[in-house]
Design a protein around this motif. Structure first.
Motif, PDB file in Angstrom:
ATOM      1  N   ILE A   6       0.849  -1.196   0.000  1.00 15.70           N
ATOM      2  CA  ILE A   6       0.000   0.000   0.000  1.00 15.70           C
ATOM      3  C   ILE A   6       0.884   1.245   0.000  1.00 15.70           C
ATOM      4  CG2 ILE A   6      -1.684   1.342   1.325  1.00 15.70           C
ATOM      5  CD1 ILE A   6      -2.720  -1.379   2.403  1.00 15.70           C
ATOM      6  N   ARG A   7       1.899   1.260   0.849  1.00 17.11           N
ATOM      7  CA  ARG A   7       2.808   2.406   0.961  1.00 17.11           C
ATOM      8  C   ARG A   7       3.478   2.686  -0.388  1.00 17.11           C
ATOM      9  NH1 ARG A   7       4.982   4.809   5.036  1.00 17.11           N
ATOM     10  NH2 ARG A   7       4.480   3.194   6.522  1.00 17.11           N
ATOM     11  N   SER A   8       4.025   1.662  -1.011  1.00 21.99           N
ATOM     12  CA  SER A   8       4.750   1.879  -2.277  1.00 21.99           C
ATOM     13  C   SER A   8       3.816   2.387  -3.373  1.00 21.99           C
ATOM     14  CB  SER A   8       5.477   0.614  -2.710  1.00 21.99           C
ATOM     15  OG  SER A   8       4.576  -0.399  -3.061  1.00 21.99           O
ATOM     16  N   ARG A   9       2.593   1.902  -3.406  1.00 25.95           N
ATOM     17  CA  ARG A   9       1.637   2.366  -4.424  1.00 25.95           C
ATOM     18  C   ARG A   9       1.218   3.810  -4.170  1.00 25.95           C
ATOM     19  NH1 ARG A   9      -2.215  -2.905  -5.496  1.00 25.95           N
ATOM     20  NH2 ARG A   9      -0.576  -4.155  -6.455  1.00 25.95           N
ATOM     21  N   LEU A  10       0.971   4.147  -2.920  1.00 30.56           N
ATOM     22  CA  LEU A  10       0.563   5.526  -2.608  1.00 30.56           C
ATOM     23  C   LEU A  10       1.691   6.524  -2.862  1.00 30.56           C
ATOM     24  CD1 LEU A  10      -1.559   5.028   0.632  1.00 30.56           C
ATOM     25  CD2 LEU A  10      -2.380   5.759  -1.619  1.00 30.56           C
ATOM     26  N   LEU A  11       2.925   6.124  -2.607  1.00 27.70           N
ATOM     27  CA  LEU A  11       4.060   7.026  -2.821  1.00 27.70           C
ATOM     28  C   LEU A  11       4.274   7.347  -4.298  1.00 27.70           C
ATOM     29  CD1 LEU A  11       6.598   5.732  -0.165  1.00 27.70           C
ATOM     30  CD2 LEU A  11       5.463   7.970  -0.215  1.00 27.70           C
ATOM     31  N   LYS A  12       3.703   6.553  -5.187  1.00 29.00           N
ATOM     32  CA  LYS A  12       3.797   6.820  -6.622  1.00 29.00           C
ATOM     33  C   LYS A  12       2.855   7.946  -7.053  1.00 29.00           C
ATOM     34  CE  LYS A  12       5.226   2.147  -7.804  1.00 29.00           C
ATOM     35  NZ  LYS A  12       4.857   0.899  -8.467  1.00 29.00           N
ATOM     36  N   VAL A  13       1.885   8.271  -6.203  1.00 26.93           N
ATOM     37  CA  VAL A  13       0.922   9.326  -6.523  1.00 26.93           C
ATOM     38  C   VAL A  13       1.600  10.683  -6.329  1.00 26.93           C
ATOM     39  CG1 VAL A  13      -1.284  10.382  -5.894  1.00 26.93           C
ATOM     40  CG2 VAL A  13      -1.023   7.884  -5.823  1.00 26.93           C
ATOM     41  N   GLY A  15       2.422  14.207  -5.350  1.00 28.49           N
ATOM     42  CA  GLY A  15       1.955  15.044  -4.245  1.00 28.49           C
ATOM     43  C   GLY A  15       1.851  14.315  -2.917  1.00 28.49           C
ATOM     44  N   LEU A  16       1.952  12.988  -2.928  1.00 30.41           N
ATOM     45  CA  LEU A  16       1.907  12.227  -1.675  1.00 30.41           C
ATOM     46  C   LEU A  16       3.326  11.838  -1.280  1.00 30.41           C
ATOM     47  CD1 LEU A  16      -1.122   9.775  -2.018  1.00 30.41           C
ATOM     48  CD2 LEU A  16      -0.996  11.927  -0.777  1.00 30.41           C
ATOM     49  N   GLY A  17       3.694  12.210  -0.069  1.00 32.02           N
ATOM     50  CA  GLY A  17       5.002  11.846   0.455  1.00 32.02           C
ATOM     51  C   GLY A  17       4.861  10.881   1.615  1.00 32.02           C
ATOM     52  N   PRO A  18       5.964  10.510   2.234  1.00 29.54           N
ATOM     53  CA  PRO A  18       5.940   9.546   3.337  1.00 29.54           C
ATOM     54  C   PRO A  18       5.030   9.956   4.498  1.00 29.54           C
ATOM     55  CG  PRO A  18       8.180   9.890   2.598  1.00 29.54           C
ATOM     56  CD  PRO A  18       7.333  10.896   1.866  1.00 29.54           C
ATOM     57  N   TRP A  19       5.054  11.251   4.871  1.00 32.80           N
ATOM     58  CA  TRP A  19       4.209  11.687   5.993  1.00 32.80           C
ATOM     59  C   TRP A  19       2.736  11.516   5.655  1.00 32.80           C
ATOM     60  CZ3 TRP A  19       0.413  15.302   6.910  1.00 32.80           C
ATOM     61  CH2 TRP A  19       0.081  15.504   8.248  1.00 32.80           C
ATOM     62  N   SER A  20       2.333  11.941   4.461  1.00 32.70           N
ATOM     63  CA  SER A  20       0.927  11.826   4.041  1.00 32.70           C
ATOM     64  C   SER A  20       0.482  10.369   4.002  1.00 32.70           C
ATOM     65  CB  SER A  20       0.725  12.461   2.666  1.00 32.70           C
ATOM     66  OG  SER A  20       1.045  13.825   2.697  1.00 32.70           O
ATOM     67  N   VAL A  21       1.354   9.522   3.495  1.00 39.80           N
ATOM     68  CA  VAL A  21       1.029   8.092   3.419  1.00 39.80           C
ATOM     69  C   VAL A  21       0.879   7.509   4.823  1.00 39.80           C
ATOM     70  CG1 VAL A  21       1.893   5.827   2.704  1.00 39.80           C
ATOM     71  CG2 VAL A  21       2.050   7.781   1.140  1.00 39.80           C
ATOM     72  N   ASP A  22       1.784   7.860   5.728  1.00 40.47           N
ATOM     73  CA  ASP A  22       1.676   7.372   7.113  1.00 40.47           C
ATOM     74  C   ASP A  22       0.367   7.820   7.755  1.00 40.47           C
ATOM     75  OD1 ASP A  22       4.080   6.015   7.075  1.00 40.47           O
ATOM     76  OD2 ASP A  22       5.207   7.631   8.043  1.00 40.47           O
ATOM     77  N   MET A  23      -0.003   9.082   7.545  1.00 43.12           N
ATOM     78  CA  MET A  23      -1.251   9.589   8.131  1.00 43.12           C
ATOM     79  C   MET A  23      -2.465   8.877   7.542  1.00 43.12           C
ATOM     80  SD  MET A  23      -0.239  11.598  10.445  1.00 43.12           S
ATOM     81  CE  MET A  23       1.338  10.759  10.575  1.00 43.12           C
ATOM     82  N   PHE A  24      -2.427   8.585   6.245  1.00 41.75           N
ATOM     83  CA  PHE A  24      -3.503   7.827   5.615  1.00 41.75           C
ATOM     84  C   PHE A  24      -3.614   6.437   6.236  1.00 41.75           C
ATOM     85  CE2 PHE A  24      -4.896   4.624   2.594  1.00 41.75           C
ATOM     86  CZ  PHE A  24      -6.162   5.098   2.266  1.00 41.75           C
ATOM     87  N   LEU A  25      -2.472   5.762   6.376  1.00 43.06           N
ATOM     88  CA  LEU A  25      -2.480   4.408   6.938  1.00 43.06           C
ATOM     89  C   LEU A  25      -2.968   4.405   8.382  1.00 43.06           C
ATOM     90  CD1 LEU A  25       0.867   3.066   5.431  1.00 43.06           C
ATOM     91  CD2 LEU A  25      -1.456   2.373   4.795  1.00 43.06           C
ATOM     92  N   LEU A  26      -2.624   5.435   9.132  1.00 44.72           N
ATOM     93  CA  LEU A  26      -3.053   5.539  10.530  1.00 44.72           C
ATOM     94  C   LEU A  26      -4.541   5.828  10.659  1.00 44.72           C
ATOM     95  CD1 LEU A  26      -0.204   7.640  12.143  1.00 44.72           C
ATOM     96  CD2 LEU A  26      -1.017   5.457  12.992  1.00 44.72           C
ATOM     97  N   PHE A  27      -4.971   6.901  10.012  1.00 49.69           N
ATOM     98  CA  PHE A  27      -6.305   7.438  10.277  1.00 49.69           C
ATOM     99  C   PHE A  27      -7.404   6.943   9.342  1.00 49.69           C
ATOM    100  CE2 PHE A  27      -3.383  10.700  12.006  1.00 49.69           C
ATOM    101  CZ  PHE A  27      -3.718  10.508  13.333  1.00 49.69           C
ATOM    102  N   HIS A  28      -7.053   6.481   8.148  1.00 47.29           N
ATOM    103  CA  HIS A  28      -8.087   6.028   7.218  1.00 47.29           C
ATOM    104  C   HIS A  28      -8.072   4.518   7.017  1.00 47.29           C
ATOM    105  CE1 HIS A  28      -9.379  10.056   6.262  1.00 47.29           C
ATOM    106  NE2 HIS A  28      -8.096  10.392   6.211  1.00 47.29           N
ATOM    107  N   ALA A  29      -6.877   3.934   7.016  1.00 44.23           N
ATOM    108  CA  ALA A  29      -6.785   2.486   6.854  1.00 44.23           C
ATOM    109  C   ALA A  29      -6.754   1.779   8.213  1.00 44.23           C
ATOM    110  CB  ALA A  29      -5.554   2.113   6.035  1.00 44.23           C
TER     111      ALA A  29
END
Length: 84
Positions: A6-13, A15-29
């Protein structure tokens, strides 16, 4: 690991960086084992909780230089590092 996929796929988007991906995984996933080292509050809390000095200015923990130290300190909380 599913989280890494999930992290590697989101980082390809763009405008999304590591912090944004971590927050998504924490609060939405609702992932229970995310350690967002890019988050300033996590680094400050780690420094205070474990009484450690980092490589940054005034002993602050550096996201890159102190990453291994922070991972090691939070290892006992695995698989619930999101809560630590």
């Amino acid at each position: 690991n599913d989280d890494e996929t999930i992290r590697s796929r989101l980082l390809k988007v763009k405008g999304l960086g590591p912090w944004s991906v971590d927050m998504f995984l924490l609060f939405h996933a609702h992932k229970s084992d995310i350690l967002p080292l890019g988050d300033l509050a996590v680094r400050k809390g780690t420094r205070k909780l474990f009484n450690v000095t980092g490589s940054g200015k005034k002993g602050e923990l550096c996201q890159k230089k102190d990453a291994e130290l922070m991972k090691r300190l939070h290892e006992p909380f695995r698989p619930y590092r999101s809560l630590s």
